[in-house]
Design a protein around this motif. Structure first.
Motif, mmCIF file in Angstrom:
data_model
loop_
_atom_site.group_PDB
_atom_site.id
_atom_site.type_symbol
_atom_site.label_atom_id
_atom_site.label_comp_id
_atom_site.label_asym_id
_atom_site.label_seq_id
_atom_site.Cartn_x
_atom_site.Cartn_y
_atom_site.Cartn_z
ATOM 1 N N ASP A 1 -6.556 -9.292 12.118
ATOM 2 C CA ASP A 1 -5.879 -8.074 12.605
ATOM 3 C C ASP A 1 -4.364 -8.256 12.628
ATOM 4 O O ASP A 1 -3.607 -7.352 12.282
ATOM 5 C CB ASP A 1 -6.376 -7.708 14.015
ATOM 6 N N ASP A 2 -3.901 -9.452 13.061
ATOM 7 C CA ASP A 2 -2.446 -9.737 13.028
ATOM 8 C C ASP A 2 -1.912 -9.539 11.617
ATOM 9 O O ASP A 2 -0.870 -8.930 11.394
ATOM 10 C CB ASP A 2 -2.145 -11.217 13.353
ATOM 11 N N LEU B 1 0.975 -6.743 7.156
ATOM 12 C CA LEU B 1 0.967 -6.198 5.794
ATOM 13 C C LEU B 1 1.286 -4.702 5.795
ATOM 14 O O LEU B 1 2.026 -4.211 4.929
ATOM 15 C CB LEU B 1 -0.404 -6.428 5.152
ATOM 16 N N ALA B 2 0.730 -3.997 6.775
ATOM 17 C CA ALA B 2 0.998 -2.553 6.840
ATOM 18 C C ALA B 2 2.482 -2.316 7.098
ATOM 19 O O ALA B 2 3.087 -1.403 6.511
ATOM 20 C CB ALA B 2 0.144 -1.921 7.944
ATOM 21 N N ARG B 3 3.097 -3.155 7.941
ATOM 22 C CA ARG B 3 4.539 -3.004 8.204
ATOM 23 C C ARG B 3 5.343 -3.319 6.942
ATOM 24 O O ARG B 3 6.319 -2.647 6.626
ATOM 25 C CB ARG B 3 4.968 -3.932 9.344
ATOM 26 N N ALA B 4 4.918 -4.333 6.228
ATOM 27 C CA ALA B 4 5.633 -4.693 4.990
ATOM 28 C C ALA B 4 5.537 -3.549 3.976
ATOM 29 O O ALA B 4 6.524 -3.187 3.325
ATOM 30 C CB ALA B 4 5.060 -5.978 4.408
ATOM 31 N N ALA B 5 4.342 -2.975 3.844
ATOM 32 C CA ALA B 5 4.153 -1.883 2.877
ATOM 33 C C ALA B 5 4.973 -0.659 3.285
ATOM 34 O O ALA B 5 5.488 0.069 2.422
ATOM 35 C CB ALA B 5 2.675 -1.531 2.779
ATOM 36 N N ALA B 6 5.116 -0.462 4.603
ATOM 37 C CA ALA B 6 5.832 0.733 5.085
ATOM 38 C C ALA B 6 7.343 0.643 4.869
ATOM 39 O O ALA B 6 8.055 1.626 5.010
ATOM 40 C CB ALA B 6 5.535 0.948 6.573
ATOM 41 N N THR B 7 7.854 -0.540 4.513
ATOM 42 C CA THR B 7 9.304 -0.669 4.318
ATOM 43 C C THR B 7 9.787 0.077 3.080
ATOM 44 O O THR B 7 10.965 0.354 2.943
ATOM 45 C CB THR B 7 9.717 -2.151 4.125
ATOM 46 N N GLY B 8 8.864 0.331 2.145
ATOM 47 C CA GLY B 8 9.285 0.953 0.885
ATOM 48 C C GLY B 8 9.372 -0.040 -0.263
ATOM 49 O O GLY B 8 9.689 0.349 -1.385
ATOM 50 N N ALA B 9 9.109 -1.328 0.011
ATOM 51 C CA ALA B 9 9.088 -2.319 -1.074
ATOM 52 C C ALA B 9 7.991 -1.936 -2.070
ATOM 53 O O ALA B 9 6.954 -1.407 -1.678
ATOM 54 C CB ALA B 9 8.825 -3.709 -0.510
ATOM 55 N N ASP B 10 8.245 -2.223 -3.359
ATOM 56 C CA ASP B 10 7.212 -1.892 -4.355
ATOM 57 C C ASP B 10 6.473 -3.131 -4.853
ATOM 58 O O ASP B 10 5.629 -3.047 -5.734
ATOM 59 C CB ASP B 10 7.784 -1.090 -5.530
ATOM 60 N N HIS B 11 6.810 -4.291 -4.258
ATOM 61 C CA HIS B 11 6.162 -5.535 -4.671
ATOM 62 C C HIS B 11 6.087 -6.459 -3.475
ATOM 63 O O HIS B 11 7.047 -6.564 -2.701
ATOM 64 C CB HIS B 11 6.981 -6.195 -5.787
ATOM 65 N N GLY C 1 -5.927 -8.374 0.113
ATOM 66 C CA GLY C 1 -6.294 -7.512 -1.016
ATOM 67 C C GLY C 1 -6.820 -6.162 -0.533
ATOM 68 O O GLY C 1 -6.450 -5.112 -1.072
ATOM 69 N N GLU C 2 -7.683 -6.215 0.507
ATOM 70 C CA GLU C 2 -8.302 -4.961 0.986
ATOM 71 C C GLU C 2 -7.254 -4.047 1.617
ATOM 72 O O GLU C 2 -7.191 -2.852 1.332
ATOM 73 C CB GLU C 2 -9.397 -5.284 2.012
ATOM 74 N N ILE C 3 -6.431 -4.614 2.502
ATOM 75 C CA ILE C 3 -5.436 -3.785 3.204
ATOM 76 C C ILE C 3 -4.431 -3.208 2.210
ATOM 77 O O ILE C 3 -4.118 -2.011 2.231
ATOM 78 C CB ILE C 3 -4.697 -4.626 4.283
ATOM 79 N N LEU C 4 -3.951 -4.049 1.320
ATOM 80 C CA LEU C 4 -2.909 -3.575 0.395
ATOM 81 C C LEU C 4 -3.472 -2.601 -0.642
ATOM 82 O O LEU C 4 -2.770 -1.680 -1.063
ATOM 83 C CB LEU C 4 -2.206 -4.763 -0.271
ATOM 84 N N GLY D 1 -10.553 -15.820 4.355
ATOM 85 C CA GLY D 1 -10.736 -14.491 4.954
ATOM 86 C C GLY D 1 -9.415 -13.720 4.969
ATOM 87 O O GLY D 1 -9.375 -12.524 4.653
ATOM 88 N N LEU D 2 -8.329 -14.401 5.291
ATOM 89 C CA LEU D 2 -7.014 -13.741 5.315
ATOM 90 C C LEU D 2 -6.583 -13.341 3.898
ATOM 91 O O LEU D 2 -5.976 -12.288 3.687
ATOM 92 C CB LEU D 2 -5.962 -14.665 5.944
#
Ligand code: SF4
Length: 365
Positions: free
Chosen positions: A167-168, A173-183, A223-226, A217-218
């Motif tokens: 969960d951590d 990962l969700a915060r990283a994706a929300a920054t607008g980075a494309d990679h 892969g699943e979250i992203l 597991g992490l």
């Protein structure tokens, strides 16, 4: 296929406890390094006329270089023309990124920033990573990069810290994706032997890292979250959305030619590979004396080349030609167990297969 050009910038303001890249906290050696690069560029200019499809300034911390250093570096690199539309990356540490530096990088034609965020969680930055920057520095760097426009932005993340839960990791990962980075590049924390973190883990001074199973597991969580956030895992540790793959790193995995300049840099011309000595003074003094700065040069045997092509292909979502597998009978069990699948003429790894790509390659090669 156009070759790639890599430049190793071997300077860091301090050494991170888990890092075994060749880098030194000795900025006073930058002039020696620049003279060495000038000589090394001259040495290779005839055999590598270009144009190059990619340029990658890696390290170390290329973002430490000031305007005069960068001007000298790009003057040396003028011998290696880039193709129209070439990808040109600079690695940066968050604490070095300012709007002025981003404008300078863009002015030099750099169009991709790989930011060593490492984590967006203060507890991991302070803990096993022992980094000097804070999440707010990373956020400011991301904002400076995105505000400039026209830059593809990649964030480096490290995971599998002591006590990190799925969960951590999913939240980070969700915060990283929300920054607008494309990679995003996401690496399991694996302290190399001899590093301070490896010693602390061995002595019990640092809390134990997750074992193989929780780390796996992490890996699968990433892969699943992203995937749910629009990112494709195109290589074991690399995710892109909107097609923003790292074209330079793909050259390594696809065994395309690349020239590496600087101490410890590796090169591959399609047949031979070589690496420079990992020492600014050893490398630059060899070049100054007109001697080779190489640590090794080897030509792979056909068997070694085949093994390497299978190993690297199994790290990529695009996989490799099915015809590259010498004994297809060995595939059956691995496909049944869900490590691999066949997609038209190609053999591809599942996420679970990517996790054990080395072992699969040893079975199949
Ligand atoms: S900043 Fe990067 S290259 Fe430098 S020591 Fe830390 S991890 Fe290694």
């Amino acid at each position: 296929m156009l070759p790639g050009l890599y430049v190793h910038v071997p300077f860091c303001s301090r050494k991170c406890p888990y890092c075994d890249f060749y880098s030194i906290p000795a900025l006073n050696l930058i002039p020696d390094w620049l003279s060495g690069l000038e000589r090394e560029a001259e040495r290779h200019a005839r055999d590598w006329p270009g144009p190059f499809g990619t340029l990658y300034l890696g390290g170390g911390s290329p973002s430490l270089l000031g305007p005069a250093d960068l001007a000298a570096l790009f003057a040396a690199l003028a011998r290696f023309p880039l193709a129209d539309g070439a990808e040109a990356t600079i690695e940066a540490n968050p604490e070095d990124v300012t709007r002025e530096k981003v404008a300078l990088w863009k002015g030099l034609g750099l169009n991709r920033l790989s930011l060593g965020v490492q984590s967006l969680e203060p507890r991991w930055l302070r803990g096993s990573l022992s980094r000097s920057h804070k999440p707010r520095d990373a956020q400011a760097a991301i904002e400076a990069a995105l505000a400039a426009g026209g830059l593809s932005l990649s964030l480096d993340l490290i995971y599998a810290h002591a006590g990190q839960t799925p969960d951590d990791w999913a939240a980070e990962l969700a915060r990283a994706a929300a920054t607008g980075a494309d990679h995003l590049s996401a690496y399991i924390l694996t302290p190399a032997p001899g590093t301070p973190l490896a010693r602390d883990l061995a002595s019990g001074a640092a809390p134990a890292l997750p074992g193989e199973e929780p780390a796996a597991g992490l890996f699968l969580t990433a892969g699943e979250i992203l995937a749910g956030l629009g990112f494709e895992r195109y290589e074991v540790s690399n995710f892109a959305r909107g097609g923003a793959v790292c074209r330079h790193n793909l050259k390594y995995w696809r065994r395309e030619p690349y020239l590496g300049l600087g101490p410890s840099a590796h090169s591959f011309d399609g047949h031979k590979r070589w690496a420079n000595v990992p020492s600014v003074s050893g490398w630059s003094s060899a070049l100054k004396a007109g001697r080779s700065p190489l640590r090794f040069l080897e030509e792979l045997t056909p068997e070694q080349a085949r093994m390497e092509a299978i190993l690297l292909g199994l790290r990529l979502a695009e996989g490799l030609p099915l015809a590259a597998i010498p004994d297809p009978a060995k595939l059956e069990g691995l496909i049944e167990e869900g490590y691999l699948f066949v997609d038209g003429p190609r053999l591809k790894p599942s996420p679970k297969g990517m996790l054990v790509a080395d072992g699969l390659a040893r079975i199949l090669a």
